[in-house]
Motif scaffolding. Structure first.
Motif, PDB file in Angstrom:
ATOM      1  N   GLY A  93      60.111 -10.237   7.430  1.00  0.00           N
ATOM      2  CA  GLY A  93      61.380  -9.592   7.127  1.00  0.00           C
ATOM      3  C   GLY A  93      62.545 -10.488   7.478  1.00  0.00           C
TER       4      GLY A  93
ATOM      5  N   GLY B  75      60.690  -4.479   5.525  1.00  0.00           N
ATOM      6  CA  GLY B  75      60.678  -3.451   4.494  1.00  0.00           C
ATOM      7  C   GLY B  75      62.018  -3.349   3.792  1.00  0.00           C
ATOM      8  N   ASP B  76      62.073  -2.531   2.743  1.00  0.00           N
ATOM      9  CA  ASP B  76      63.300  -2.424   1.960  1.00  0.00           C
ATOM     10  C   ASP B  76      63.564  -1.006   1.474  1.00  0.00           C
TER      11      ASP B  76
ATOM     12  N   GLY C 165      65.903   4.053   7.075  1.00  0.00           N
ATOM     13  CA  GLY C 165      65.678   3.074   8.132  1.00  0.00           C
ATOM     14  C   GLY C 165      65.083   3.685   9.391  1.00  0.00           C
TER      15      GLY C 165
ATOM     16  N   VAL D  66      56.413   0.464   7.136  1.00  0.00           N
ATOM     17  CA  VAL D  66      56.804  -0.372   6.001  1.00  0.00           C
ATOM     18  C   VAL D  66      55.927  -0.056   4.787  1.00  0.00           C
TER      19      VAL D  66
ATOM     20  N   ARG E  60      62.250   1.190   6.062  1.00  0.00           N
ATOM     21  CA  ARG E  60      62.820  -0.092   6.472  1.00  0.00           C
ATOM     22  C   ARG E  60      62.935  -0.077   7.995  1.00  0.00           C
TER      23      ARG E  60
END
Length: 272
Positions: free
Chosen positions: A82, A97-98, A102, A124, A129
């Motif tokens: 990341g 992660g994206d 969060g 993730v 995220r």
């Protein structure tokens, strides 16, 4: 028949930091004996020798990986995992992660981000995220969690947050959630000893996980918090019976699958 043996290697390569003055809260003074002294440099996991190696087989060294030379967090997270960032005094963190939701993870005192990798990887994979960070010993854990929550909330595409903590990180995550306000979707506390006043003020979902005989954040403490958190719309407790596993130790135990499943199910239910 030849016996194949495999060596397990722990997370290595800590990121060092200078010593700073430490402020102590009442909650921190009740921390477990193994967590009473802050550390900015994670401990290295000792190597072990597999017990199944036959006496007639020549001893061999377990294969080891060279510690990362580029940006990393405690040798466990690199740029392959990341985005590596730095915060106060150059201490590192990672955002993996994206997903649009969060998760800030605050580990236990004398802990390391390495032991929280099982939870990070699972989250993730589930589309979250995740931010993990080397904690600054000069900051109150609550202030650190708030700062990391604000940092993650500014990432492009992040819409809501969960705060996850272990031990003192769990204790601090509850008041941190109140300070961060409406952007927090919920709190997950592993082995936290949460102040009843903080619990009473909490207005977001709360999941507590711990083991029955833990001396800090055990069954009695979790039940007291559960009773106090009357404003929490979903007040859930998972107690592992007959155990004294503390914080991230739950993630490396035979109960890990149940713990991880419970965390993901809780977050999926409240991510919005």
């Amino acid at each position: 028949m030849a016996l194949l043996t495999m060596g397990l290697t722990g997370c290595g390569g800590a990121v060092g930091a200078g010593t700073t003055a430490v402020r102590t809260t009442a909650a921190e003074s009740r921390a477990p004996a193994g967590e009473t002294t802050p550390a900015t440099t994670p401990a290295t996991t000792p190597a072990t020798t597999p017990a199944t190696t036959p006496a007639t087989t020549p001893a061999t060294s377990a294969p080891t990986s060279a510690p990362p030379t580029g940006p990393n967090v405690s040798g466990c997270f690199t740029e392959r995992d990341g985005k590596i960032f730095t915060h106060v005094r150059g201490l590192p963190g990672v955002i993996a992660g994206d997903g649009p939701v969060g998760v800030v993870i605050s580990y236990e005192r004398r802990g390391t981000v390495c032991s929280w990798r099982p939870l990070s990887d699972r989250l993730v994979a589930a589309g979250y995220r995740v931010l993990l960070y080397a904690r600054d010993a000069g900051l109150l854990p609550e202030d650190g969690a708030v700062a990391m929550g604000k940092r993650l909330a500014k990432e492009k595409g992040v819409e809501r947050l969960f705060l996850v903590g272990g031990s003192i990180g769990a204790t601090a995550s509850v008041p941190a959630a109140e300070r961060l306000g409406a952007e927090v979707a919920g709190v997950v506390a592993l082995s936290g000893e949460i102040d009843e006043g903080d619990a009473a003020a909490l207005t977001v979902p709360l999941l507590q996980i711990g083991s029955e005989h833990d001396s800090y954040g055990g069954a009695a403490s979790m039940r007291a918090t559960e009773a106090a958190a009357t404003k929490s719309p979903d007040n859930q407790v998972l107690i592992i019976p007959g155990e004294s596993l503390h914080a991230s130790a739950l993630l490396g135990s035979p109960h890990a699958a149940k713990v991880l499943d419970t965390v993901v199910a809780f977050m999926d239910r409240h991510k919005g």
